[in-house]
Scaffold this motif. Structure first.
Motif, short mmCIF file in Angstrom:
data_model
loop_
_atom_site.label_atom_id
_atom_site.label_comp_id
_atom_site.label_asym_id
_atom_site.label_seq_id
_atom_site.Cartn_x
_atom_site.Cartn_y
_atom_site.Cartn_z
N UNK A 89 0.83 -1.21 0.00
CA UNK A 89 0.00 0.00 0.00
C UNK A 89 0.87 1.26 0.00
N UNK A 90 1.90 1.29 0.83
CA UNK A 90 2.77 2.46 0.93
C UNK A 90 3.39 2.80 -0.42
N UNK A 91 3.96 1.80 -1.07
CA UNK A 91 4.67 2.07 -2.32
C UNK A 91 3.71 2.30 -3.49
N UNK A 92 2.61 1.56 -3.52
CA UNK A 92 1.67 1.73 -4.63
C UNK A 92 1.04 3.12 -4.59
N UNK A 93 0.76 3.62 -3.39
CA UNK A 93 0.16 4.96 -3.28
C UNK A 93 1.12 6.05 -3.72
N UNK A 94 2.42 5.75 -3.75
CA UNK A 94 3.43 6.73 -4.15
C UNK A 94 3.95 6.49 -5.56
N UNK A 95 3.27 5.66 -6.31
CA UNK A 95 3.61 5.47 -7.70
C UNK A 95 4.78 4.55 -7.97
N UNK A 96 5.17 3.73 -6.99
CA UNK A 96 6.25 2.78 -7.20
C UNK A 96 5.74 1.56 -7.97
N UNK A 97 6.64 0.94 -8.74
CA UNK A 97 6.32 -0.26 -9.50
C UNK A 97 6.93 -1.46 -8.79
N UNK A 98 6.13 -2.49 -8.57
CA UNK A 98 6.58 -3.70 -7.89
C UNK A 98 7.32 -4.59 -8.88
N UNK A 99 8.55 -4.94 -8.57
CA UNK A 99 9.40 -5.74 -9.46
C UNK A 99 9.76 -7.05 -8.78
N UNK A 100 9.62 -8.15 -9.51
CA UNK A 100 10.03 -9.46 -9.01
C UNK A 100 11.46 -9.73 -9.45
N UNK A 101 12.39 -9.59 -8.54
CA UNK A 101 13.79 -9.84 -8.85
C UNK A 101 14.11 -11.32 -8.65
N UNK A 102 15.15 -11.84 -9.30
CA UNK A 102 15.40 -13.28 -9.26
C UNK A 102 15.88 -13.77 -7.91
#
Length: 530
Positions: A214-227
């Protein structure tokens, strides 16, 4: 449940013949469709959507049996706005107390700290046979009425109209109503989530995971799945778990007699990741603000209460950001998580404050109400040197801060979370930006009372030649990190990021002092059970 194979029009209006599978063999089922507008047309049937066959009262069709009442979670029942003439509960027995003509049964389904009391009257048809088998740990199903409770400390209780034992538990069930040590509960990690303490811990863990996104999505961050599997050591510490399919007894060898990893699955040495940071930098160089949230691994032979071999990390990475912006985001992030837990996990936090850490709520509110302090590494060394404390690990400029130093700064000197920044270059990994003095880097550690370091981060080195020099100093091959150097060759920008240890944050918010007790199944030296 059937899987659709074919749909065709039936002879009667509104009738469809569905040819499908029921998990064992093919079958044709005639279904009366009174609302064809919500049903897939024949030419759409190739998707093979699963569906539940509900027989209606159409021509030549029999009526379906009545469906069972939907289950109500204990949490919803406890917070009901009014009494209910019918309620359906399922859960596990916490306690049973028998009186003349009836029994009190407390059941809990994990949805809340508190269970709900069920009153089973002796007039129930199966009372005599079932009540004697209703032991602590058994799973049961209850249908009845939700009514105002006559007892103290509870608003509602359930008067059972029927109850059924789903799964029995005999007297060997380990979680009887008595005190248990944390060490014992770690030995039964498959059952400890049913205890009050661990049910609360893992509800808070779930809520905090949501709050992170919620914190990052509300600030426009993109969720990345790193290996999870990587060929690089982000931290440069060398404490890596190797991933290999080579025969451990007769591995292929080079002419020099060394293990030939060119014949391994990935054609080179591969490891479980210690960090997703380097890969996150790739995406920050394209999407600006990104974050990772996933498991990381470190083969550190440590049995302290703060270390585990497998743990979860949250790692944001921001393009066009410097050390100042990085420290500010870290402070906002920590406060957001505490605030969310205070709002959404109030009952569980009150439980921790009563039985785990009596100062917990005061400490959490103290952190929320005050700005975090900041001091340079040089200032911290000066404070530690002049405080008159006889340290177990004496410290001078150029030394790593130990847990005793970090906790002194946060708990006794500043009496609040403090961010220490600008560490000696010799203490930190190759990717941190070198300051103008040439001796320190733009590194930061956020220290909190009771834990010590909870966040570590830095402004990254965006200058190609300075980065190449740092890699040479750390004896890293440019060939192995060619892609990382390319980020500096093509449109380099100032960027920064940090890593938050999820389990350490949970320890801070719950007051639970051992990392083994805030992760579902701890992986530590010599222990990989469950």
């Amino acid at each position: 449940m059937y899987e659709v194979r074919n749909v065709a029009a039936g002879a009667a209006p509104g009738l469809r013949v569905v040819r499908g599978r029921d998990g064992t063999n093919s079958t044709a089922v005639a279904i009366w469709l009174p609302h064809p507008r919500v049903v897939r047309q024949p030419d759409e049937s190739a998707s093979r959507l699963p569906f539940r066959v509900c027989l209606g009262d159409g021509p030549g069709l029999r009526s379906a049996p009545k469906t069972s009442m939907p289950r109500t979670l204990v949490k919803a029942a406890l917070h009901a706005a009014s009494a209910m003439d019918a309620i359906h509960l399922q859960g596990w027995v916490r306690t049973r107390r028998d009186a003349k003509g009836f029994s009190f049964i407390e059941i809990n389904d994990g949805s809340s700290l508190k269970g709900i009391q069920v009153i089973a009257d002796a007039s129930l048809p199966n009372y005599a046979t079932e009540i004697a088998r209703t032991h602590t740990g058994a799973s049961i199903e209850v249908h009845g009425k939700l009514v105002p409770s006559k007892g103290q400390g509870q608003q509602w209780e359930v008067v059972a109209e029927s109850f059924t034992i789903i799964g029995e538990a005999d007297a060997t069930y380990p979680l009887q109503k008595k005190g248990h040590t944390l060490e014992f509960l770690r030995e039964i990690a498959h059952l400890r989530p049913r205890s009050n303490l661990f049910g609360a811990v893992f509800r808070v863990r779930s809520r905090l995971a949501f709050a992170i996104h919620q914190f990052f999505q509300e600030r426009g961050f993109v969720y990345v799945h790193t290996p999870i599997i990587t060929a690089s050591d982000c931290e440069g510490a060398g404490e890596l778990f190797r991933v290999t399919t080579l025969d451990p007894v007769r591995p292929p060898l080079t002419p020099e007699g060394a293990v030939d990893f060119a014949k391994d699955f990935f054609g080179k040495k591969a490891y479980l990741t210690v960090s997703g940071q380097l890969e996150a930098e790739i995406f920050a160089s394209a999407l600006s603000n990104v974050y990772t949230f996933g498991p990381t691994f470190r083969a550190e032979n440590s049995n302290t209460s703060r270390h585990a071999a497998e743990f979860w990390m949250i790692e944001p990475e921001m393009a066009f950001c410097d050390l100042e912006g990085n420290m500010t985001l870290a402070e906002q992030f920590v406060k957001h998580l505490i605030r969310d837990a205070r709002e959404h996990c109030a009952a569980d936090l009150e439980f921790f404050a009563k039985f785990v850490d009596k100062e917990l709520l005061t400490r959490l509110d103290f952190v929320l109400e005050r700005p975090f302090q900041r001091c340079s590494y040089a200032e911290a060394i000066d404070v530690l040197g002049k405080c008159g404390r006889n340290w177990e690990h004496p410290v001078k400029w150029g030394d790593n801060l130990q847990s005793e130093h970090e906790r002194f700064l946060a708990e006794e000197h500043f009496k609040c979370p403090v961010t220490v920044y600008n560490y000696p270059r010799t203490l930190k990994p190759f990717y941190m930006r070198v300051n103008d003095d040439g001796k320190t880097v733009c590194a930061m550690d956020l220290l909190v009372p009771g834990i010590g370091e909870i966040i570590g981060g830095s402004q990254r080195e965006e200058r190609l030649e300075v980065l190449r020099e740092a890699m040479a100093h750390h004896q890293l091959s440019e060939k192995d990190y060619w892609w990382y150097l390319d980020l500096r060759r093509f449109g380099t920008v100032p960027h920064a990021g940090f890593g938050l240890g999820f389990e350490r944050m949970l320890m801070f918010i719950t007051g639970v002092s051992n990392i083994r007790d805030v992760i579902p199944f701890a992986r530590t030296p010599g222990s990989a059970d469950f």
